[in-house]
Motif scaffolding. Structure first.
Motif, PDB file in Angstrom:
ATOM      1  N   ALA A   5     -39.108 -50.694 -67.100  1.00 15.03           N
ATOM      2  CA  ALA A   5     -39.521 -51.240 -68.680  1.00 15.03           C
ATOM      3  C   ALA A   5     -40.338 -52.521 -68.540  1.00 15.03           C
ATOM      4  CB  ALA A   5     -37.469 -51.926 -69.193  1.00 15.03           C
ATOM      5  N   GLU A   6     -40.700 -53.183 -68.247  1.00 14.66           N
ATOM      6  CA  GLU A   6     -41.591 -54.237 -67.982  1.00 14.66           C
ATOM      7  C   GLU A   6     -42.618 -53.798 -67.659  1.00 14.66           C
ATOM      8  OE1 GLU A   6     -42.911 -57.495 -68.162  1.00 14.66           O
ATOM      9  OE2 GLU A   6     -41.211 -56.799 -68.996  1.00 14.66           O
ATOM     10  N   THR A   7     -42.877 -52.850 -66.828  1.00 17.15           N
ATOM     11  CA  THR A   7     -44.046 -52.600 -66.543  1.00 17.15           C
ATOM     12  C   THR A   7     -44.625 -51.585 -67.825  1.00 17.15           C
ATOM     13  OG1 THR A   7     -43.256 -51.584 -64.222  1.00 17.15           O
ATOM     14  CG2 THR A   7     -45.505 -50.310 -64.777  1.00 17.15           C
ATOM     15  N   VAL A   8     -43.671 -50.645 -68.228  1.00 19.57           N
ATOM     16  CA  VAL A   8     -44.191 -49.580 -69.305  1.00 19.57           C
ATOM     17  C   VAL A   8     -44.041 -51.138 -70.394  1.00 19.57           C
ATOM     18  CG1 VAL A   8     -43.494 -48.208 -71.382  1.00 19.57           C
ATOM     19  CG2 VAL A   8     -42.998 -47.925 -69.051  1.00 19.57           C
ATOM     20  N   TYR A  78     -40.697 -45.821 -78.088  1.00 20.18           N
ATOM     21  CA  TYR A  78     -41.203 -44.604 -78.222  1.00 20.18           C
ATOM     22  C   TYR A  78     -41.513 -44.148 -76.758  1.00 20.18           C
ATOM     23  CZ  TYR A  78     -43.541 -39.890 -78.365  1.00 20.18           C
ATOM     24  OH  TYR A  78     -44.009 -38.566 -78.343  1.00 20.18           O
ATOM     25  N   VAL A  79     -42.766 -45.002 -76.425  1.00 19.79           N
ATOM     26  CA  VAL A  79     -42.330 -44.444 -74.749  1.00 19.79           C
ATOM     27  C   VAL A  79     -41.451 -44.406 -74.133  1.00 19.79           C
ATOM     28  CG1 VAL A  79     -44.737 -44.917 -72.697  1.00 19.79           C
ATOM     29  CG2 VAL A  79     -44.997 -45.136 -74.799  1.00 19.79           C
ATOM     30  N   LEU A  80     -40.350 -45.432 -73.991  1.00 21.67           N
ATOM     31  CA  LEU A  80     -39.421 -45.408 -73.263  1.00 21.67           C
ATOM     32  C   LEU A  80     -39.047 -44.467 -73.692  1.00 21.67           C
ATOM     33  CD1 LEU A  80     -38.966 -49.479 -74.134  1.00 21.67           C
ATOM     34  CD2 LEU A  80     -39.826 -48.235 -71.319  1.00 21.67           C
ATOM     35  N   GLY A  81     -38.203 -43.903 -74.994  1.00 22.05           N
ATOM     36  CA  GLY A  81     -36.936 -42.957 -75.272  1.00 22.05           C
ATOM     37  C   GLY A  81     -37.781 -41.795 -74.131  1.00 22.05           C
ATOM     38  N   GLN A  82     -38.871 -41.784 -75.122  1.00 20.68           N
ATOM     39  CA  GLN A  82     -39.881 -40.324 -73.774  1.00 20.68           C
ATOM     40  C   GLN A  82     -39.901 -40.527 -72.407  1.00 20.68           C
ATOM     41  OE1 GLN A  82     -41.114 -37.701 -75.591  1.00 20.68           O
ATOM     42  NE2 GLN A  82     -40.221 -38.619 -77.487  1.00 20.68           N
ATOM     43  N   LEU A  83     -40.018 -41.632 -72.035  1.00 23.28           N
ATOM     44  CA  LEU A  83     -39.209 -41.751 -70.265  1.00 23.28           C
ATOM     45  C   LEU A  83     -37.859 -41.346 -69.908  1.00 23.28           C
ATOM     46  CD1 LEU A  83     -42.195 -44.557 -70.033  1.00 23.28           C
ATOM     47  CD2 LEU A  83     -42.628 -41.956 -68.923  1.00 23.28           C
ATOM     48  N   ALA A  84     -37.150 -41.944 -70.377  1.00 22.11           N
ATOM     49  CA  ALA A  84     -35.807 -41.807 -70.287  1.00 22.11           C
ATOM     50  C   ALA A  84     -35.999 -40.458 -70.246  1.00 22.11           C
ATOM     51  CB  ALA A  84     -35.339 -43.232 -71.526  1.00 22.11           C
ATOM     52  N   ALA A  85     -35.884 -39.917 -71.756  1.00 21.24           N
ATOM     53  CA  ALA A  85     -35.730 -38.873 -71.555  1.00 21.24           C
ATOM     54  C   ALA A  85     -35.584 -37.417 -70.486  1.00 21.24           C
ATOM     55  CB  ALA A  85     -36.261 -37.840 -73.235  1.00 21.24           C
ATOM     56  N   GLN A  86     -37.169 -37.997 -69.789  1.00 24.48           N
ATOM     57  CA  GLN A  86     -37.441 -37.126 -68.756  1.00 24.48           C
ATOM     58  C   GLN A  86     -37.768 -37.598 -67.697  1.00 24.48           C
ATOM     59  OE1 GLN A  86     -41.787 -37.141 -69.576  1.00 24.48           O
ATOM     60  NE2 GLN A  86     -42.460 -36.610 -71.006  1.00 24.48           N
ATOM     61  N   ASP A  87     -36.330 -38.887 -67.392  1.00 24.88           N
ATOM     62  CA  ASP A  87     -35.750 -39.295 -66.152  1.00 24.88           C
ATOM     63  C   ASP A  87     -36.156 -39.940 -65.418  1.00 24.88           C
ATOM     64  OD1 ASP A  87     -33.365 -39.715 -64.516  1.00 24.88           O
ATOM     65  OD2 ASP A  87     -34.096 -38.415 -63.512  1.00 24.88           O
ATOM     66  N   LEU A  89     -37.661 -43.406 -66.301  1.00 23.12           N
ATOM     67  CA  LEU A  89     -37.622 -44.733 -66.602  1.00 23.12           C
ATOM     68  C   LEU A  89     -36.503 -45.016 -65.364  1.00 23.12           C
ATOM     69  CD1 LEU A  89     -38.953 -47.284 -68.532  1.00 23.12           C
ATOM     70  CD2 LEU A  89     -36.710 -46.307 -69.675  1.00 23.12           C
ATOM     71  N   VAL A  90     -37.009 -46.469 -64.731  1.00 27.04           N
ATOM     72  CA  VAL A  90     -35.724 -46.753 -63.714  1.00 27.04           C
ATOM     73  C   VAL A  90     -35.101 -47.811 -64.294  1.00 27.04           C
ATOM     74  CG1 VAL A  90     -35.050 -48.324 -61.641  1.00 27.04           C
ATOM     75  CG2 VAL A  90     -37.536 -47.017 -61.729  1.00 27.04           C
ATOM     76  N   THR A  91     -34.146 -47.333 -64.808  1.00 32.11           N
ATOM     77  CA  THR A  91     -32.082 -48.872 -65.290  1.00 32.11           C
ATOM     78  C   THR A  91     -32.670 -49.597 -65.137  1.00 32.11           C
ATOM     79  OG1 THR A  91     -30.774 -47.452 -65.191  1.00 32.11           O
ATOM     80  CG2 THR A  91     -31.978 -47.104 -66.586  1.00 32.11           C
ATOM     81  N   SER A  92     -32.270 -49.816 -63.717  1.00 37.61           N
ATOM     82  CA  SER A  92     -32.178 -51.228 -63.049  1.00 37.61           C
ATOM     83  C   SER A  92     -32.829 -52.157 -62.195  1.00 37.61           C
ATOM     84  CB  SER A  92     -30.880 -50.631 -61.821  1.00 37.61           C
ATOM     85  OG  SER A  92     -31.024 -49.876 -60.837  1.00 37.61           O
TER      86      SER A  92
END
Length: 92
Positions: A5-8, A78-87, A89-92
């Motif tokens: 998330a920080e890089t995004v 929006y970008v975070l949501g799109q990346l999360a939907a595409q798996d 985004l690293v969450t930890s």
């Protein structure tokens, strides 16, 4: 590719600042309105959308979604949501 998330955040806000018609008004610590605060106009908004799509390899933003994105935080969400939907985004 997977992102934190920080890089995004850093990348998205950097793109916004770089493409802003009024970069001197940019403040990464504030949720700024793209048009009213940063001077984006229709062509600049399209350039912003294309740059973000290209940088993160996202599908094109549809017109309805694009109209709802008005602030720097909404772009980031929006970008975070799109990346999360595409798996991607690293969450930890």
């Amino acid at each position: 590719m997977r992102y934190t998330a920080e890089t995004v955040r850093e990348t998205v806000l950097g793109i916004i600042q770089q493409l802003s018609p009024e970069p001197e008004r940019y403040d990464p610590d504030k949720d700024l309105h793209l048009v009213n605060d940063l001077g984006f106009h229709s062509l600049a908004l399209l350039e912003l959308a294309f740059a973000i799509e290209d940088d993160f390899d996202l599908p094109p933003i549809d017109e309805e979604t694009g109209r709802g994105i008005q602030t720097t935080e909404q772009v980031l969400e929006y970008v975070l949501g799109q990346l999360a939907a595409q798996d991607q985004l690293v969450t930890s």
